[in-house]
Design a protein around this motif. Structure first.
Motif, PDB file in Angstrom:
ATOM      1  N   PRO A  85      25.548 -71.292 144.909  1.00  0.00           N
ATOM      2  CA  PRO A  85      25.004 -70.011 145.376  1.00  0.00           C
ATOM      3  C   PRO A  85      23.483 -70.074 145.450  1.00  0.00           C
ATOM      4  CG  PRO A  85      25.684 -69.838 143.087  1.00  0.00           C
ATOM      5  CD  PRO A  85      26.143 -71.188 143.567  1.00  0.00           C
ATOM      6  N   LEU A  86      22.917 -69.229 146.285  1.00  0.00           N
ATOM      7  CA  LEU A  86      21.474 -69.329 146.536  1.00  0.00           C
ATOM      8  C   LEU A  86      20.646 -69.080 145.283  1.00  0.00           C
ATOM      9  CD1 LEU A  86      20.893 -67.735 150.058  1.00  0.00           C
ATOM     10  CD2 LEU A  86      21.495 -70.073 149.410  1.00  0.00           C
ATOM     11  N   HIS A  87      21.075 -68.185 144.406  1.00  0.00           N
ATOM     12  CA  HIS A  87      20.243 -67.878 143.244  1.00  0.00           C
ATOM     13  C   HIS A  87      20.185 -69.038 142.264  1.00  0.00           C
ATOM     14  CE1 HIS A  87      24.300 -66.804 141.975  1.00  0.00           C
ATOM     15  NE2 HIS A  87      23.910 -66.790 140.714  1.00  0.00           N
ATOM     16  N   GLN A 126      20.099 -72.306 143.511  1.00  0.00           N
ATOM     17  CA  GLN A 126      19.550 -73.445 144.253  1.00  0.00           C
ATOM     18  C   GLN A 126      18.214 -73.867 143.622  1.00  0.00           C
ATOM     19  OE1 GLN A 126      20.687 -75.229 146.764  1.00  0.00           O
ATOM     20  NE2 GLN A 126      22.323 -74.039 147.726  1.00  0.00           N
ATOM     21  N   PRO A 127      17.959 -75.176 143.515  1.00  0.00           N
ATOM     22  CA  PRO A 127      16.689 -75.626 142.917  1.00  0.00           C
ATOM     23  C   PRO A 127      15.453 -75.064 143.611  1.00  0.00           C
ATOM     24  CG  PRO A 127      18.223 -77.464 143.099  1.00  0.00           C
ATOM     25  CD  PRO A 127      18.863 -76.313 143.817  1.00  0.00           C
ATOM     26  N   CYS A 128      15.509 -74.874 144.923  1.00  0.00           N
ATOM     27  CA  CYS A 128      14.319 -74.394 145.639  1.00  0.00           C
ATOM     28  C   CYS A 128      13.950 -72.964 145.268  1.00  0.00           C
ATOM     29  CB  CYS A 128      14.508 -74.526 147.147  1.00  0.00           C
ATOM     30  SG  CYS A 128      15.871 -73.559 147.826  1.00  0.00           S
ATOM     31  N   PHE A 129      14.877 -72.228 144.625  1.00  0.00           N
ATOM     32  CA  PHE A 129      14.580 -70.860 144.200  1.00  0.00           C
ATOM     33  C   PHE A 129      14.517 -70.741 142.674  1.00  0.00           C
ATOM     34  CE2 PHE A 129      16.856 -70.156 148.324  1.00  0.00           C
ATOM     35  CZ  PHE A 129      15.718 -69.778 149.035  1.00  0.00           C
ATOM     36  N   ALA A 130      14.302 -71.867 141.986  1.00  0.00           N
ATOM     37  CA  ALA A 130      14.283 -71.859 140.524  1.00  0.00           C
ATOM     38  C   ALA A 130      13.203 -70.936 139.973  1.00  0.00           C
ATOM     39  CB  ALA A 130      14.080 -73.280 140.001  1.00  0.00           C
ATOM     40  N   GLU A 131      12.093 -70.818 140.697  1.00  0.00           N
ATOM     41  CA  GLU A 131      10.991 -69.987 140.194  1.00  0.00           C
ATOM     42  C   GLU A 131      11.345 -68.512 140.125  1.00  0.00           C
ATOM     43  OE1 GLU A 131       8.506 -69.012 144.269  1.00  0.00           O
ATOM     44  OE2 GLU A 131       7.738 -70.564 142.917  1.00  0.00           O
ATOM     45  N   LEU A 132      12.430 -68.097 140.784  1.00  0.00           N
ATOM     46  CA  LEU A 132      12.842 -66.702 140.719  1.00  0.00           C
ATOM     47  C   LEU A 132      13.538 -66.371 139.403  1.00  0.00           C
ATOM     48  CD1 LEU A 132      14.154 -66.196 144.376  1.00  0.00           C
ATOM     49  CD2 LEU A 132      11.886 -65.657 143.441  1.00  0.00           C
ATOM     50  N   PHE A 156      18.111 -61.574 145.708  1.00  0.00           N
ATOM     51  CA  PHE A 156      19.523 -61.843 145.915  1.00  0.00           C
ATOM     52  C   PHE A 156      20.388 -60.690 145.418  1.00  0.00           C
ATOM     53  CE2 PHE A 156      17.661 -66.175 145.524  1.00  0.00           C
ATOM     54  CZ  PHE A 156      17.816 -66.511 146.863  1.00  0.00           C
ATOM     55  N   ALA A 157      21.505 -60.500 146.125  1.00  0.00           N
ATOM     56  CA  ALA A 157      22.497 -59.506 145.747  1.00  0.00           C
ATOM     57  C   ALA A 157      23.877 -60.145 145.835  1.00  0.00           C
ATOM     58  CB  ALA A 157      22.417 -58.284 146.663  1.00  0.00           C
ATOM     59  N   ASP A 158      24.859 -59.533 145.176  1.00  0.00           N
ATOM     60  CA  ASP A 158      26.206 -60.092 145.181  1.00  0.00           C
ATOM     61  C   ASP A 158      26.925 -59.716 146.476  1.00  0.00           C
ATOM     62  OD1 ASP A 158      28.242 -61.640 144.212  1.00  0.00           O
ATOM     63  OD2 ASP A 158      28.642 -60.408 142.442  1.00  0.00           O
ATOM     64  N   ILE A 159      28.104 -60.313 146.651  1.00  0.00           N
ATOM     65  CA  ILE A 159      28.880 -60.109 147.855  1.00  0.00           C
ATOM     66  C   ILE A 159      30.170 -59.355 147.563  1.00  0.00           C
ATOM     67  CG2 ILE A 159      27.986 -62.159 149.012  1.00  0.00           C
ATOM     68  CD1 ILE A 159      30.683 -63.551 148.196  1.00  0.00           C
ATOM     69  N   ASP A 160      30.736 -58.788 148.602  1.00  0.00           N
ATOM     70  CA  ASP A 160      32.103 -58.310 148.540  1.00  0.00           C
ATOM     71  C   ASP A 160      33.014 -59.530 148.543  1.00  0.00           C
ATOM     72  OD1 ASP A 160      34.287 -56.139 149.164  1.00  0.00           O
ATOM     73  OD2 ASP A 160      34.583 -57.741 150.631  1.00  0.00           O
ATOM     74  N   PRO A 161      33.970 -59.632 147.618  1.00  0.00           N
ATOM     75  CA  PRO A 161      34.740 -60.866 147.494  1.00  0.00           C
ATOM     76  C   PRO A 161      35.745 -61.099 148.609  1.00  0.00           C
ATOM     77  CG  PRO A 161      35.546 -59.216 145.950  1.00  0.00           C
ATOM     78  CD  PRO A 161      34.306 -58.657 146.556  1.00  0.00           C
ATOM     79  N   VAL A 162      35.973 -60.112 149.452  1.00  0.00           N
ATOM     80  CA  VAL A 162      36.928 -60.277 150.555  1.00  0.00           C
ATOM     81  C   VAL A 162      36.218 -60.619 151.858  1.00  0.00           C
ATOM     82  CG1 VAL A 162      38.741 -59.157 151.914  1.00  0.00           C
ATOM     83  CG2 VAL A 162      38.561 -58.709 149.455  1.00  0.00           C
TER      84      VAL A 162
END
Length: 394
Positions: A337-339, A341-347, A113-119
């Motif tokens: 946010p995706l990072h 989300q429970p389905c990605f907890a192992e990350l 995962f990476a962050d987004i541009d806020p606009v």
């Protein structure tokens, strides 16, 4: 891209989406396509799908369009066809619908995962650089809401590190960068035809767009259990050789027939969406505590296509509840946010890692926007939003 609905506390006066009126006006054209379909008797992966692929290729400028049964399957098959190998990393924005990342897992890769541009709400190129590792093989820009990601900067990052670009252009029907349609700036892209999309079916459907014949051939085979060779009007197909590991992701011809009918008025619908977006902006400009969507200047000619009109409020949940009490349905893009989300907890991610994505999840709300939306409903929604925000800032 999906979203989470706010629970309505009153009968819906303004639904978040409906296509009842436009579909009624399209019925004669739709029926003509359906009559042809019934006469031919091939209802899945047949001539109507092939016709849609040809028309979409002309409309988008893609050399190859491959119809499949959903935008999610389109991403999975495209990632595999573009060369994703087990364990390869794919950089995905932390703010998007979950399918952008789960498609990577389903294709055998690992989302990073990476962050987004806020606009623009799209991948921040600097964040891509920060999370890239030696195992990163691909980067997935996601074009959200009404405009493209910063393709110039993201393509430069990809070229610098020899990364393959796969575009999640599910929402980006009609968007172009310097004349090139979304999805055609790297190995390929996808379209979702979920009913709420700018070009929507009456059920699930999707497509892969690509200029690469090898990618197109692989996707075309994998959508049909890995079988190659003719696929239209060659029934039965059970003895065709299987050269790739594939799945059953064929588009059905009923959805293709509906999409062909709706393509006849796609430009008209896009223009109406732009008119409604401009109406919201005119009515809501200057409202305290409210951030309105912005069309960013780019280094190349780009065109916004208003799939979603997304505002940010410093009292987002209260605003959604207020609108629901008055019969206006909204959508929250996206509550988590995706990072996180429970389905990605192992990350192993923690809150605070991608602050722009997390802020958007807490503040963003989509207002009703679709060609059937009446001007008086636009006035009603804008009045309710403005009244609520002004009350909070007295």
């Amino acid at each position: 891209m999906g979203a989470t609905s706010a629970t309505a506390a009153a009968p819906a006066r303004v639904p978040f989406f409906t296509q009842a009126a436009s579909f009624e006006s399209l019925w004669p054209t739709t029926r003509r396509h359906l009559d042809q379909l019934m006469d031919r008797g091939k209802f899945s992966h047949g001539p109507k799908v092939a016709e849609l692929e040809t028309v979409l290729a002309a409309w988008t400028g893609a050399r190859h369009v491959i119809g499949v049964n959903s935008g999610t399957d389109a991403l999975v098959l495209l990632l595999r066809a573009a060369g994703l190998r087990p364990g390869d990393e794919v950089i995905v924005p932390a703010y998007t619908f979950v399918a952008s990342a789960t498609s990577v897992v389903l294709a055998g890769g690992r989302p990073v995962f990476a962050d987004i541009d806020p606009v623009s709400y799209s991948l921040d190129p600097a964040s891509v650089e920060a999370v890239r590792t030696d195992r990163t093989r691909m980067v997935m820009p996601v074009h959200l809401f009404h405009q493209l990601a910063d393709l110039r900067a993201l393509l430069e990052v990809a070229d610098r590190h020899a990364l393959t670009v796969v575009e999640d252009s599910a929402e980006a029907f009609g968007m172009r960068w310097d004349g090139v349609h979304a999805g055609l700036h790297g190995a390929g892209g996808v379209l979702s035809f979920f009913p709420t999309k700018t070009l929507g079916a009456i059920g699930d459907a999707g497509a892969v767009l690509t200029d690469d014949p090898a990618v197109a051939d692989a996707v075309a085979a994998m959508r049909h259990h890995g079988r190659t060779g003719p696929t239209v009007d060659d029934f039965p197909t059970i003895n065709r050789p299987t050269e790739l590991l594939g799945t059953n992701s064929k588009m059905d011809d009923i959805q293709a027939a509906v999409l062909l009918a709706k393509l006849d008025r796609a430009d008209q619908d896009i223009a109406r969406r732009a008119e409604l977006a401009a109406g919201y902006t005119e009515r809501l400009t200057g409202t305290p505590g409210l951030t309105l969507p912005t069309v960013l200047p780019r280094t190349a000619a780009t065109n916004p296509v208003w799939y979603v009109y997304l505002i940010e409020s410093d009292h987002r949940d209260g605003l959604a509840e207020h609108l629901a009490r008055h019969g206006v349905q909204t959508e929250t893009y996206y509550p988590t946010p995706l990072h996180l989300q429970p389905c990605f907890a192992e990350l192993g991610h923690r809150r605070g890692e991608f602050p722009h994505a997390e802020a958007a999840c807490e503040r963003a709300l989509a207002l009703p926007l679709y060609p059937d939306l009446a001007d008086h409903h636009l006035d009603l929604v804008a009045d309710l939003v403005r009244g609520f925000q002004q009350g909070k800032h007295r």
